[in-house]
Design a protein around this motif. Structure first.
Motif: not given
Length: 230
Positions: A25-50
């Motif tokens: 993961l490189k320089e991730i800046n992310l804010s999630i608000n209460k009550g959101e429904y968010v998908a973190i989407f990406g191919p294998s090796g994109s860093g989503k499991s991390t």
């Protein structure tokens, strides 16, 4: 005004592999608000499991900051992180992670039993959540006697039983047929309408399409962050 729940600032994660350092993961800046429904989407090796493991307080970052509900996660010890995982985050995994020798009721009761609640009290609460996922008629069945979709609903009831603010789901339909998968996604939709914050980790466009916001990861960076237009 929406209340911020998750804040990641300049977050990096790398793993040492001998003399080589793998940046995940490189320089991730992310804010999630209460009550959101968010998908973190990406191919294998994109860093989503991390990123899921960091959000779920299962893994730690290499640098940057992570605030959850206004609290600095860096300053928490392992016992405090375990409390956060138990109270604030409900985990739903691709492989269900049910205990095959126990019936549905006991599988759902387990998080409360671990917290030290009386068995009679946990039975009443567990029954309520099993009803919520429409499985009362399977309450005394073991996981091996259930379909994949039913097993995932048991896992969701177990994730909900401590009344967490966040449902963190890792490829929740990965082991399901299309119909069962859509039933699980509709269940997430209803939980979102009730006010839960839903974060789904997926490589599947169809699964991501149920979310109100899609964050696309590629090679450890956020490629795009888009809200669904209505």
């Amino acid at each position: 005004m929406n209340e911020s729940l998750i804040n990641l600032t300049n977050l990096n994660k790398s793993y040492k592999m001998g003399s080589y350092e793998l940046e995940v993961l490189k320089e991730i800046n992310l804010s999630i608000n209460k009550g959101e429904y968010v998908a973190i989407f990406g191919p294998s090796g994109s860093g989503k499991s991390t990123i899921m493991n960091i959000l779920g307080c299962i893994d730690t970052k290499s640098s940057g900051k992570y605030f959850l509900n206004g609290e600095n996660i860096d300053k928490k010890n392992e016992d405090e992180l375990a409390v956060i995982r138990n109270r604030e985050i409900g985990f739903v995994f691709q492989k269900f992670n049910l205990i095959s020798k126990f019936d549905v009721l006991y599988n759902v009761q387990l998080p409360l039993l671990i917290k030290g609640l009386k068995k009679s009290e946990t039975k009443m609460i567990a029954t309520k959540y099993i009803e919520k996922v429409d499985l009362l008629d399977r309450i005394n069945h073991r996981p091996t006697e259930l379909s994949g979709g039913q097993q995932q609903r048991v896992a969701i009831a177990r994730a909900l039983i401590c009344n967490p603010e966040i449902i963190l789901a890792d490829e929740p339909t990965g082991n399901l047929d299309t119909h069962s998968g859509d039933e699980i996604l509709k269940l997430f939709e209803s939980l979102h309408k009730e006010g839960k914050t839903i974060i789904v980790i997926t490589h599947d466009e169809h699964v991501a399409s149920y979310a109100n916001r899609i964050i696309r990861l590629r090679d450890g960076v956020i490629e795009s962050d888009e809200y669904k237009s209505y």
